[in-house]
Design an enzyme around this catalytic site. Structure first.
Site, short mmCIF file in Angstrom:
data_model
loop_
_atom_site.label_atom_id
_atom_site.label_comp_id
_atom_site.label_asym_id
_atom_site.label_seq_id
_atom_site.Cartn_x
_atom_site.Cartn_y
_atom_site.Cartn_z
N GLU A 195 9.75 8.52 -16.31
CA GLU A 195 8.37 8.97 -16.54
C GLU A 195 7.89 8.57 -17.93
OE1 GLU A 195 7.52 13.15 -14.61
OE2 GLU A 195 9.54 13.12 -15.44
N HIS A 222 0.84 -1.22 0.00
CA HIS A 222 0.00 0.00 0.00
C HIS A 222 0.87 1.26 0.00
CE1 HIS A 222 -3.39 -2.65 1.24
NE2 HIS A 222 -2.43 -3.25 1.93
N TYR A 256 -9.92 -14.05 -45.50
CA TYR A 256 -9.27 -12.74 -45.49
C TYR A 256 -10.33 -11.65 -45.61
CZ TYR A 256 -6.35 -8.76 -46.53
OH TYR A 256 -5.74 -7.52 -46.46
N LYS A 306 15.31 22.19 -10.90
CA LYS A 306 14.67 20.92 -11.20
C LYS A 306 15.63 19.91 -11.84
CE LYS A 306 10.84 19.79 -10.76
NZ LYS A 306 9.64 20.25 -11.45
N SER A 323 14.23 21.65 -15.92
CA SER A 323 13.04 22.40 -16.29
C SER A 323 13.48 23.65 -17.03
CB SER A 323 12.28 22.79 -15.02
OG SER A 323 11.45 23.91 -15.27
N ASN A 360 14.50 16.39 -13.26
CA ASN A 360 13.31 15.54 -13.39
C ASN A 360 13.67 14.13 -13.86
OD1 ASN A 360 11.67 17.73 -12.70
ND2 ASN A 360 11.65 18.45 -14.82
#
Ligand code: ARG
Length: 462
Positions: free
Chosen positions: A291, A157, A318, A284, A278, A286
């Site tokens: 991703e 979880h 076909y 940044k 960025s 990333n």
């Protein structure tokens, strides 16, 4: 054989105002090497069956090889007004060798021809994908082996649950990819049936030998039923499922990399290999690669759904709908190949932050199960032990109890089969190596079949 400059008229069977709509050339031109190899095997068989004379076989095979060479060096005069790859090859062949070119299509239809091309393509595609997957698996194994004693939290979880090791986590991803290889190889095995000789739908009145062409092209067998042979796209549907599931596995791996590279987790250093920056925010870094690996799964799943939807409810044998199969398959293969290349470059560059992993794995909460199991050893029913530990979690600060928050000791206790203990992981690494070796063997026998196409295209005239 001097090349002819004469331009053949388009065959009348494509003379329709809807020609542009019917065209599959932009997609199926990728099938050319398989198409030509299939035609060479077909021509040789027609020769053995007495349907072509020896000189005609020589001329046709020579012309077909010339077509393949011209395509390979980029000098083939592709014609958009000819609707597909098959027609381009036949028309060009006839320009090159004269009217005997018109005999190549004896006892053959584009229906069995395209089905054959697709199976030869699939064999090659599976070989390339499985080879890349095996390389990825090797690289994951290489990263896992030194991390048998690097503790990290395991999650359920997405909540901290019990301690595991970095090796165990990496190997969990290994096994998913290992099943992907297995599925691809099994798909290629089931696709190892040649449809050539099924004709348009009902074989031929001429004395052709489909088992001879099947053998020449390296297939295990020829089709049993001509109606089935021209319509069967099961191998392509299987391939698309295999790739969709691979893409789902890759996306789950990507998701964990994205999470681990957040400041909140801090398990992965944000190196340049993870992605870019960025254009607006200077700080940044990333995890774009992971991703995009995650994002590509949408394409792969879409391709599977597209093909199944096209196939649903089609009458035998076909139907032109089947032409749509290639766009989905080629897209999924290209997408999966790109994902594999990206992961192949990323995995060796992952820099795990070991102190962060160890700190997180030392969280006292992770040892609640160990404490309950220690009470079980003393004879307490597990349910009572569970309640007892739950009470201490609620009422008192955790830790300082009978079980120390020592990740390596806790991991070492989990020495059951497939568990994270270094001893169990050693067994796991040995099984992983054995699986890789078995898959490498299957891959090399598939590779020998794949090479047959190039051999047919190059082979000196016998
Ligand atoms: N371009 C067609 C395809 O990809 C080849 C087979 C065409 N057959 C036909 N009867 N029109 O399926």
């Amino acid at each position: 054989m001097p090349p002819s400059t004469e331009r053949m008229p388009a065959p009348t069977y494509v003379a329709t105002p809807a020609a542009a709509f019917l065209r599959s050339l932009p997609v199926d031109r990728q099938l050319l090497p398989y198409d030509v190899a299939g035609s060479i095997a077909h021509v040789e068989m027609l020769g053995s069956a007495g349907l072509l004379g020896p000189d005609e076989v020589l001329t046709l095979v020579g012309g077909l090889r010339r077509v393949a060479r011209d395509v390979a060096v980029g000098s083939f005069p592709w014609r958009d007004d000819l609707e597909d790859v098959h027609t381009n090859v036949e028309v060009r062949l006839t320009e090159l060798v004269g009217s005997v070119g018109g005999k190549v299509h004896t006892a053959r239809s584009r229906n069995d021809q395209v089905a054959l091309d697709e199976r030869l393509y699939l064999r090659d595609a599976v070989h390339g994908l499985a080879r890349r997957l095996l390389e990825l698996e090797e690289s994951i194994l290489g990263r896992a082996a030194p991390e048998r004693e690097t503790p990290m939290p395991g999650y359920t979880h997405l909540q901290r649950a019990q301690p595991v090791t970095l090796a165990h986590w990496l190997l969990a991803h290994f096994w998913r990819f290992d099943r992907d290889v297995d599925r691809l190889l099994a798909t290629a095995r089931r696709a190892d049936v040649s449809p050539l000789g099924a004709g348009a739908l009902a074989g031929s009145t001429l004395p052709i030998d489909p088992t001879a062409t099947a053998r020449r092209l390296g297939f295990e067998s020829a089709f049993e039923n001509s109606l089935d042979a021209v319509s069967d796209r099961d191998p392509l549907a299987e391939l698309l499922f295999d790739l969709a599931l691979f893409a789902v596995h890759a996306s789950a791996f990507g998701e964990e990399i994205v999470l681990f590279a957040t400041k909140e987790f801090g398990f992965l250093e944000r190196t340049a290999a993870l992605g870019s920056g960025s254009s607006l925010m200077p700080q940044k870094r990333n995890p774009d690669v992971a991703e995009l690996v995650r994002g590509k799964s949408g394409r792969a799943i879409g391709d599977l759904v597209a093909l199944l939807t096209t196939l649903k409810g089609l009458p035998l044998a076909y139907d032109r709908d089947l032409q749509e199969d290639k766009a989905a398959v080629l897209d999924a293969v290209a997408t999966a190949t790109a994902v594999l290349d990206a992961l192949g470059a990323l995995v060796p560059e992952l820099r795990f932050h070991v102190p962060r992993l160890r700190d997180a794995a030392s969280d006292a909460e992770l040892y609640a199960t160990d404490r309950a199991e220690a009470r079980v050893v003393e004879g307490l029913p597990f349910r009572s032990a569970h309640e007892e530990v739950t009470r201490t979690l609620d009422d008192a600060p955790v830790g300082g109890a009978d079980v120390a928050a020592d990740p390596l000791a806790a991991v070492g206790r989990r020495s059951t089969r497939g568990g994270p203990a270094p001893a169990s992981v050693d067994r796991q690494l040995a099984s992983a190596q054995a699986r890789l070796a078995a898959h490498r063997r299957s891959l090399s026998s598939l590779g020998r079949k794949v090479e047959l196409v190039e051999e047919l295209l190059k082979e000196e005239q016998r």
